[in-house]
Design a protein around this motif. Structure first.
Motif, PDB file in Angstrom:
ATOM      1  N   MET A  44      -4.659 -25.471 -10.426  1.00 11.58           N
ATOM      2  CA  MET A  44      -3.514 -25.729 -11.305  1.00 11.58           C
ATOM      3  C   MET A  44      -2.700 -26.899 -10.764  1.00 11.58           C
ATOM      4  SD  MET A  44      -1.152 -22.398 -10.396  1.00 11.58           S
ATOM      5  CE  MET A  44      -2.391 -21.264 -10.950  1.00 11.58           C
ATOM      6  N   THR A  45      -1.979 -27.500 -11.646  1.00 10.40           N
ATOM      7  CA  THR A  45      -1.119 -28.608 -11.230  1.00 10.40           C
ATOM      8  C   THR A  45       0.087 -28.038 -10.489  1.00 10.40           C
ATOM      9  OG1 THR A  45       0.192 -28.564 -13.245  1.00 10.40           O
ATOM     10  CG2 THR A  45      -1.779 -29.979 -13.248  1.00 10.40           C
ATOM     11  N   GLU A  46       0.755 -28.919  -9.784  1.00  5.15           N
ATOM     12  CA  GLU A  46       1.949 -28.490  -9.043  1.00  5.15           C
ATOM     13  C   GLU A  46       3.008 -27.946 -10.000  1.00  5.15           C
ATOM     14  OE1 GLU A  46       1.835 -28.338  -5.908  1.00  5.15           O
ATOM     15  OE2 GLU A  46       3.892 -27.775  -5.532  1.00  5.15           O
ATOM     16  N   LYS A  47       3.103 -28.546 -11.173  1.00  4.15           N
ATOM     17  CA  LYS A  47       4.098 -28.090 -12.155  1.00  4.15           C
ATOM     18  C   LYS A  47       3.757 -26.681 -12.640  1.00  4.15           C
ATOM     19  CE  LYS A  47       6.383 -29.482 -16.398  1.00  4.15           C
ATOM     20  NZ  LYS A  47       6.466 -30.497 -17.447  1.00  4.15           N
ATOM     21  N   GLN A  48       2.472 -26.433 -12.891  1.00  2.29           N
ATOM     22  CA  GLN A  48       2.070 -25.095 -13.322  1.00  2.29           C
ATOM     23  C   GLN A  48       2.313 -24.080 -12.216  1.00  2.29           C
ATOM     24  OE1 GLN A  48      -1.950 -26.224 -14.215  1.00  2.29           O
ATOM     25  NE2 GLN A  48      -1.607 -26.108 -16.430  1.00  2.29           N
ATOM     26  N   PHE A  49       1.989 -24.472 -10.972  1.00  2.00           N
ATOM     27  CA  PHE A  49       2.178 -23.554  -9.853  1.00  2.00           C
ATOM     28  C   PHE A  49       3.662 -23.238  -9.666  1.00  2.00           C
ATOM     29  CE2 PHE A  49       2.713 -22.440  -5.389  1.00  2.00           C
ATOM     30  CZ  PHE A  49       1.706 -21.504  -5.219  1.00  2.00           C
TER      31      PHE A  49
END
Length: 108
Positions: free
Chosen positions: A78-83
């Motif tokens: 997952m992207t950092e934003k999703q995480f």
């Protein structure tokens, strides 16, 4: 996708630990994750920060070479934003989660 975009690999596993051999295999897998820079989020859930999709693929291939013979292991990227949008429903962030975030990393 940008090469400098931070992503996270999340590895979740459920391994049999009924026999001595199975426990040894589970410990070997856990130690492999820790040696590769994964951080324990909670029991049987580990994550690692990667600098882009190419690094995710590299660690995915390495992980596939060190999988245990039995049990269930899942991986999600997952992207950092999703995480960071992950909600903690009960309890507080662990101390090791506060220490490791992408803003404190440097890529050489």
């Amino acid at each position: 996708m940008s090469m400098n975009r931070f992503m996270r690999i999340l590895v979740m596993f459920d391994l049999p630990v009924g026999s001595k051999r199975e426990r040894r295999e589970a410990v070997r897998f856990r130690n492999y994750l820790l040696n590769e820079g994964y951080v324990m989020m909670q029991f049987s859930v580990y994550y690692r920060i990667c600098s882009g999709y190419d690094m995710v693929k590299k660690y995915e291939h390495k992980l596939e070479r060190h999988l245990p013979n039995q049990g269930s292991v899942r991986m999600v990227c997952m992207t950092e934003k999703q995480f960071s949008s992950m909600k903690l429903l009960v309890g507080d962030d662990l101390e090791n989660e506060k220490k490791v975030n992408s803003s404190s990393l440097s890529i050489f």
